[in-house]
Scaffold this active site. Structure first.
Site, mmCIF file in Angstrom:
data_model
loop_
_atom_site.group_PDB
_atom_site.id
_atom_site.type_symbol
_atom_site.label_atom_id
_atom_site.label_comp_id
_atom_site.label_asym_id
_atom_site.label_seq_id
_atom_site.Cartn_x
_atom_site.Cartn_y
_atom_site.Cartn_z
ATOM 1 N N LYS A 209 -5.320 12.015 -6.979
ATOM 2 C CA LYS A 209 -5.905 11.662 -5.805
ATOM 3 C C LYS A 209 -4.555 10.711 -5.276
ATOM 4 O O LYS A 209 -4.052 9.277 -5.082
ATOM 5 C CB LYS A 209 -6.786 10.074 -6.065
ATOM 6 C CG LYS A 209 -7.271 9.997 -4.557
ATOM 7 C CD LYS A 209 -8.231 8.190 -4.801
ATOM 8 C CE LYS A 209 -6.929 7.804 -3.998
ATOM 9 N NZ LYS A 209 -6.408 7.329 -2.761
ATOM 10 N N GLY B 107 0.518 1.583 -7.948
ATOM 11 C CA GLY B 107 0.496 1.118 -6.476
ATOM 12 C C GLY B 107 0.828 -0.395 -6.710
ATOM 13 O O GLY B 107 1.398 -0.619 -7.829
ATOM 14 N N SER B 108 0.008 -0.887 -6.198
ATOM 15 C CA SER B 108 0.269 -2.184 -6.444
ATOM 16 C C SER B 108 -0.042 -3.135 -7.156
ATOM 17 O O SER B 108 -1.059 -2.343 -7.913
ATOM 18 C CB SER B 108 -0.349 -3.274 -4.945
ATOM 19 O OG SER B 108 -1.890 -2.701 -5.661
ATOM 20 N N THR B 109 -0.452 -4.206 -7.671
ATOM 21 C CA THR B 109 -0.781 -5.246 -8.864
ATOM 22 C C THR B 109 -1.327 -5.174 -8.668
ATOM 23 O O THR B 109 -2.579 -5.126 -9.428
ATOM 24 C CB THR B 109 0.568 -6.125 -8.485
ATOM 25 O OG1 THR B 109 1.845 -5.453 -9.570
ATOM 26 C CG2 THR B 109 -0.268 -7.444 -10.104
ATOM 27 N N GLY C 40 -2.740 -2.603 -9.483
ATOM 28 C CA GLY C 40 -3.456 -2.174 -10.892
ATOM 29 C C GLY C 40 -4.340 -2.775 -11.597
ATOM 30 O O GLY C 40 -5.354 -1.939 -12.431
ATOM 31 N N GLU D 52 2.655 1.300 -13.274
ATOM 32 C CA GLU D 52 3.728 0.990 -12.049
ATOM 33 C C GLU D 52 3.482 0.527 -10.925
ATOM 34 O O GLU D 52 2.469 0.944 -10.207
ATOM 35 C CB GLU D 52 3.776 2.615 -12.446
ATOM 36 C CG GLU D 52 4.848 3.627 -13.649
ATOM 37 C CD GLU D 52 5.755 2.699 -13.651
ATOM 38 O OE1 GLU D 52 6.374 1.720 -13.705
ATOM 39 O OE2 GLU D 52 5.924 3.394 -15.098
ATOM 40 N N CYS E 151 9.306 0.295 -4.856
ATOM 41 C CA CYS E 151 8.581 -1.119 -5.747
ATOM 42 C C CYS E 151 10.030 -1.928 -6.248
ATOM 43 O O CYS E 151 9.820 -2.729 -6.150
ATOM 44 C CB CYS E 151 8.303 -0.566 -6.496
ATOM 45 S SG CYS E 151 9.061 1.441 -7.148
ATOM 46 N N GLU F 107 6.396 -9.592 -2.500
ATOM 47 C CA GLU F 107 6.243 -8.990 -2.492
ATOM 48 C C GLU F 107 6.414 -8.337 -0.888
ATOM 49 O O GLU F 107 5.361 -8.516 -0.431
ATOM 50 C CB GLU F 107 5.760 -7.557 -2.906
ATOM 51 C CG GLU F 107 6.560 -6.312 -2.736
ATOM 52 C CD GLU F 107 5.929 -5.179 -4.265
ATOM 53 O OE1 GLU F 107 4.576 -5.079 -4.420
ATOM 54 O OE2 GLU F 107 6.552 -4.118 -3.970
HETATM 55 P P1 NAD Z 1 -2.680 0.685 -3.279
HETATM 56 O O1 NAD Z 1 -2.414 -0.155 -4.459
HETATM 57 O O2 NAD Z 1 -2.894 0.443 -2.313
HETATM 58 O O3 NAD Z 1 -2.281 2.019 -3.957
HETATM 59 C C1 NAD Z 1 -2.007 2.835 -4.304
HETATM 60 C C2 NAD Z 1 -3.020 4.090 -4.292
HETATM 61 O O4 NAD Z 1 -4.239 3.037 -5.085
HETATM 62 C C3 NAD Z 1 -3.036 4.561 -2.750
HETATM 63 O O5 NAD Z 1 -3.856 5.702 -3.839
HETATM 64 C C4 NAD Z 1 -4.575 4.120 -3.469
HETATM 65 O O6 NAD Z 1 -5.612 5.266 -2.075
HETATM 66 C C5 NAD Z 1 -5.366 3.700 -4.062
HETATM 67 N N1 NAD Z 1 -6.349 2.289 -4.835
HETATM 68 C C6 NAD Z 1 -6.957 2.008 -4.100
HETATM 69 N N2 NAD Z 1 -7.792 1.052 -4.023
HETATM 70 C C7 NAD Z 1 -7.918 1.961 -5.426
HETATM 71 C C8 NAD Z 1 -9.060 1.087 -6.446
HETATM 72 N N3 NAD Z 1 -10.000 0.456 -6.162
HETATM 73 N N4 NAD Z 1 -9.688 2.430 -7.608
HETATM 74 C C9 NAD Z 1 -8.682 3.484 -7.859
HETATM 75 N N5 NAD Z 1 -8.117 3.325 -6.988
HETATM 76 C C10 NAD Z 1 -7.110 3.113 -5.544
HETATM 77 O O7 NAD Z 1 -0.666 0.739 -2.973
HETATM 78 P P2 NAD Z 1 -0.240 1.594 -1.527
HETATM 79 O O8 NAD Z 1 -0.081 -0.091 -1.141
HETATM 80 O O9 NAD Z 1 -0.680 2.754 -1.802
HETATM 81 O O10 NAD Z 1 1.519 1.012 -2.220
HETATM 82 C C11 NAD Z 1 2.658 0.125 -2.452
HETATM 83 C C12 NAD Z 1 2.045 -0.129 -3.614
HETATM 84 O O11 NAD Z 1 3.530 0.798 -4.942
HETATM 85 C C13 NAD Z 1 3.479 -1.331 -4.148
HETATM 86 O O12 NAD Z 1 3.890 -2.518 -4.573
HETATM 87 C C14 NAD Z 1 4.945 -0.746 -4.789
HETATM 88 O O13 NAD Z 1 5.941 -1.932 -5.017
HETATM 89 C C15 NAD Z 1 3.560 0.041 -5.840
HETATM 90 N N6 NAD Z 1 4.719 0.745 -6.327
HETATM 91 C C16 NAD Z 1 5.417 1.468 -7.046
HETATM 92 C C17 NAD Z 1 6.117 2.302 -7.900
HETATM 93 C C18 NAD Z 1 6.589 2.077 -9.349
HETATM 94 O O14 NAD Z 1 6.794 2.552 -9.516
HETATM 95 N N7 NAD Z 1 5.862 0.899 -9.723
HETATM 96 C C19 NAD Z 1 6.192 2.667 -7.115
HETATM 97 C C20 NAD Z 1 5.823 2.942 -5.974
HETATM 98 C C21 NAD Z 1 5.445 1.912 -5.454
#
Ligand code: NAD
Length: 497
Positions: free
Chosen positions: A195, A248-250, A253, A270, A304, A400
Site C-alpha cells: 500500500k 512512515g511517521s512514529t 508506526g 522505519e 527521515c 521532527e
Molecule cells: P505517515 O505515517 O502519515 O504515512 C505513512 C504510510 O502509512 C502511508 O502510506 C499512509 O497512508 C499509511 N497510514 C497512515 N495511517 C495508517 C494507519 N492507521 N494504518 C496503516 N497505515 C496507515 O507518514 P508520511 O507522512 O507518509 O511520511 C513521513 C514520515 O515518514 C516522517 O515521519 C519520516 O521521518 C518517515 N520516514 C521514515 C523513513 C525511515 O526509513 N525511517 C523513511 C522515509 C520516511
C-alpha cells in the site's frame, strides 16, 4: 524570480500513465478498485491535479491478500522457483527500473515534488540498486547443521520465508522505498501486498507491472493505493498477512505496532527522526557547511534522516550560521522538472502549514529565524530556513519538522555535545565533522543512532543496514540484516538411529 509555477512538458510515457483510469494491481493485472473510490493526485509544485488514483478499500485489500496467499502456496510457481531463478527475476526488475529511469524520475517529481536530478540519481538509481543487490541473496540464504546431543538424531535449521508481507510506505521516497521493502521480501521468497502512500501511488503501480513483465509470477506482488486509515489499516488487521513492514511517521508506526500485536504479527518499523549533526572546531568548515546544508535542504527537508539539529562548536558557530544563511538565501525554488531548480516544494498544503507552524513557534519561543527569499505562491513551497539562538528544549530542537528548516545549537565541550545530541526520543541518524580521528571514534561509539556519518551525510547503500534506535523504529531495511525480517527459522529433526 517568478512567483508562479507552470508544469513543464512531460514525456509521452509519463503522460500516458497519469491519464490511466484509477486502478489497483492484483494477481498480475490492473483493475478498477472494488471500492469505486478515487482521489486526485496533485503536483506539489503547482497544487494542480496531474491524475486520479484509486482509493482501495477493505474489499480490495481482501482480494490482494487472497492473491498473495495463492501465490505463496507451496506448489505455486513462486515457491517452486529455484533460488537462482528468483535472483534472476530480481535482477531483471532492477534492469527494468533503469531502462525507464528518466520516466520514473519524472513521475517522482510530479507525484512527490522532487527535483529531477535527485529523483534520477538517488530515488530511481537506489531503487534499482536494491533489486540488483538483493538479486544475489536467494542463493545465499542458508540454514545450519545443529551439533545434536541426541544419538541417532540429525538436526538442521532452514530459513523459510515469513509468508504474505504487507508493505506500507511513505510519500517522501515512493519508488526508492519499494526497492527497500520489496527487494529483500522477494529475495526471501515472500509474497507482498503493497500500500503506497495515497499522495504518491504512481511509481509503485508501474513497478508492479514491470515486475510481472520481468518474470515475477502474478500475485507475488500486488499494489493497492488507498488511505492509511482505510486500506492501510485493513492490511495491518488482515489475519492472512504474516508480517507488516512500515515506513512512515512514529505516530502511525505506534498505532500499527499496537494493532499488529493482537495477532502477534511480525512488524518492522522505519519511523521519524530528529538527527543530530555535530561540527567540531577542527572540522573542514567548507565541507561541513556544504554537507550539513545539503543534508537538510535537499528534498526540502522531507527526509527521515534529515540532519535537522546542528550542533556547532562555539568558536566557529557564528561563521557557520552566516554561511548556512547564505546557502539558504541562494537556493533557487521552482518546479522540479526545471533544470535550474534547487529547492522543490513540500508535498501538500497540510505539510506546508505544519512547517510554517513550527517556524512561527520557534520565533515565539525566542529563537532567531532566518528565512530564505520569497518562494512561489503556487504549490506548497517553503523558504529554506535557519533557526539560531535556540535551546535544546525548544520545539524546533525536539520535534521532527519535515521541512527545509535547520536548528543550529552552539556547544563548548565534546562530552557535553555527545550527551545533548543523544537527548532525543529518536535515533535514526547522526553525524560528526572533525579532522581528529580520536574525536570521530569517540563520537561514533557514543552516539545512539542507526546510521552515523563521519565527514559526510546522507548516502545509503543496499548493502548497509538502515533503521533506527529508540522511537525511530525497529528492524532494519537493506543489508543482510533486513532479510531476517522476512525469514523464519525452522528446526528440522530427523530420527535415523
Ligand atoms: P505517515 O505515517 O502519515 O504515512 C505513512 C504510510 O502509512 C502511508 O502510506 C499512509 O497512508 C499509511 N497510514 C497512515 N495511517 C495508517 C494507519 N492507521 N494504518 C496503516 N497505515 C496507515 O507518514 P508520511 O507522512 O507518509 O511520511 C513521513 C514520515 O515518514 C516522517 O515521519 C519520516 O521521518 C518517515 N520516514 C521514515 C523513513 C525511515 O526509513 N525511517 C523513511 C522515509 C520516511
Amino acid at each position: 524570480m517568478t512567483l508562479t509555477v507552470e508544469t513543464p512538458s512531460i514525456s509521452a510515457a509519463v503522460a500516458e500513465r497519469l491519464a490511466r483510469a484509477p486502478h489497483v494491481f492484483l494477481a498480475g493485472h490492473a483493475e478498477a478498485p472494488l471500492s469505486g473510490e478515487s482521489r486526485p493526485v496533485l503536483d506539489p509544485a503547482t497544487g494542480r491535479a496531474i491524475g486520479t488514483a484509486a482509493c482501495g478499500g477493505a474489499a480490495d485489500i481482501d482480494r490482494a491478500v487472497a492473491a498473495a496467499t495463492r501465490a505463496f502456496d507451496p506448489a505455486s510457481p513462486w515457491r517452486t522457483m529455484t533460488p537462482l531463478e528468483r535472483g534472476k527475476v530480481l535482477h531483471r526488475i532492477g534492469d527494468a527500473i533503469l531502462a525507464r529511469a528518466d520516466e520514473f524520475a519524472e513521475l517522482e517529481v510530479l507525484d512527490a515534488g522532487k527535483v529531477r536530478g535527485a529523483a534520477r540519481g538517488i530515488d530511481v538509481d537506489f531503487a534499482a540498486r536494491a533489486f540488483h543487490y538483493f538479486a544475489g541473496w536467494p542463493t545465499k540464504i542458508v540454514g545450519s547443521t545443529v551439533p545434536s546431543s541426541h544419538p541417532g538424531i540429525h538436526i538442521r535449521t532452514e530459513k523459510d520465508p515469513v509468508g504474505v508481507v504487507g508493505a506500507i510506505t511513505a510519500w517522501n521516497f515512493p519508488l526508492l522505498l519499494c526497492g527497500w521493502k520489496l527487494a529483500p521480501a522477494l529475495a526471501s521468497g515472500c509474497t507482498v501486498v503493497l500500500k503506497p502512500s495515497e499522495e504518491t501511488p504512481h511509481s509503485a503501480l508501474w513497478l508492479a507491472e514491470l515486475a510481472v513483465e520481468a518474470g515475477l509470477p502474478p500475485g507475488v506482488l500486488n499494489v493497492v493505493p488507498g488511505l492509511g486509515g482505510v486500506a492501510g489499516q485493513a492490511l495491518v488487521d488482515h489475519p492472512d498477512v504474516d508480517k507488516i513492514t512500515f515506513t512512515g511517521s512514529t505516530a502511525v508506526g505506534k498505532r500499527i505496532a499496537r494493532r499488529a500485536a493482537d495477532q502477534v504479527k511480525r512488524v518492522t518499523l522505519e519511523l521519524g527522526g530528529k538527527s543530530a549533526n555535530i561540527i567540531f572546531a577542527d572540522a573542514d568548515l567548507e565541507a561541513a557547511v556544504a554537507g550539513s546544508a545539503g543534508g537538510i535542504f535537499w528534498h526540502s527537508g522531507q527526509t527521515c534522516s534529515a540532519p535537522s539539529r546542528l550542533f556547532v562548536h562555539r568558536s566557529v558557530h557564528d561563521e557557520v550560521v552566516a554561511r548556512l544563511r547564505a546557502i539558504a538565501d541562494g537556493l533557487r525554488p521552482g518546479h522540479g522538472l526545471d533544470a535550474d531548480t534547487e529547492l522543490g516544494p513540500l508535498v501538500n498544503a497540510a505539510q506546508r502549514e505544519r512547517v510554517e507552524g513550527h517556524v512561527r513557534l520557534a520565533g515565539e519561543q525566542g529563537a532567531t529565524v532566518h528565512m530564505g527569499p520569497e518562494v512561489p505562491r503556487d504549490g506548497y513551497f517553503h523558504p529554506a530556513t535557519v533557526i539560531s539562538d535556540a535551546s535544546d528544549d525548544m520545539t524546533c530542537a525536539r520535534e521532527e519538522i519535515f521541512g527545509p528548516v535547520l536548528t543550529v545549537l552552539p556547544f563548548d565541550d565534546t562530552d557535553e555535545v555527545l550527551r545533548r545530541a543523544d537527548d532525543s526520543e529518536y535515533g535514526l541518524a547522526a553525524g560528526v565533522w572533525t579532522r581528529n580521528v580520536n574525536t570521530a571514534h569517540r563520537a561514533t561509539k557514543a552516539l545512539r543512532a542507526g546510521t552515523v556519518y563521519v565527514n559526510g551525510w546522507g548516502l545509503t547503500d543496499p548493502a548497509a543496514p538502515f533503521g533506527g534506535f529508540r522511537q525511530s523504529g525497529y528492524g532494519r531495511d537493506l543489508g543482510p540484516d533486513s532479510l531476517e525480517g522476512y525469514l523464519e527459522t525452522k528446526s528440522v529433526w530427523t530420527f535415523y538411529g
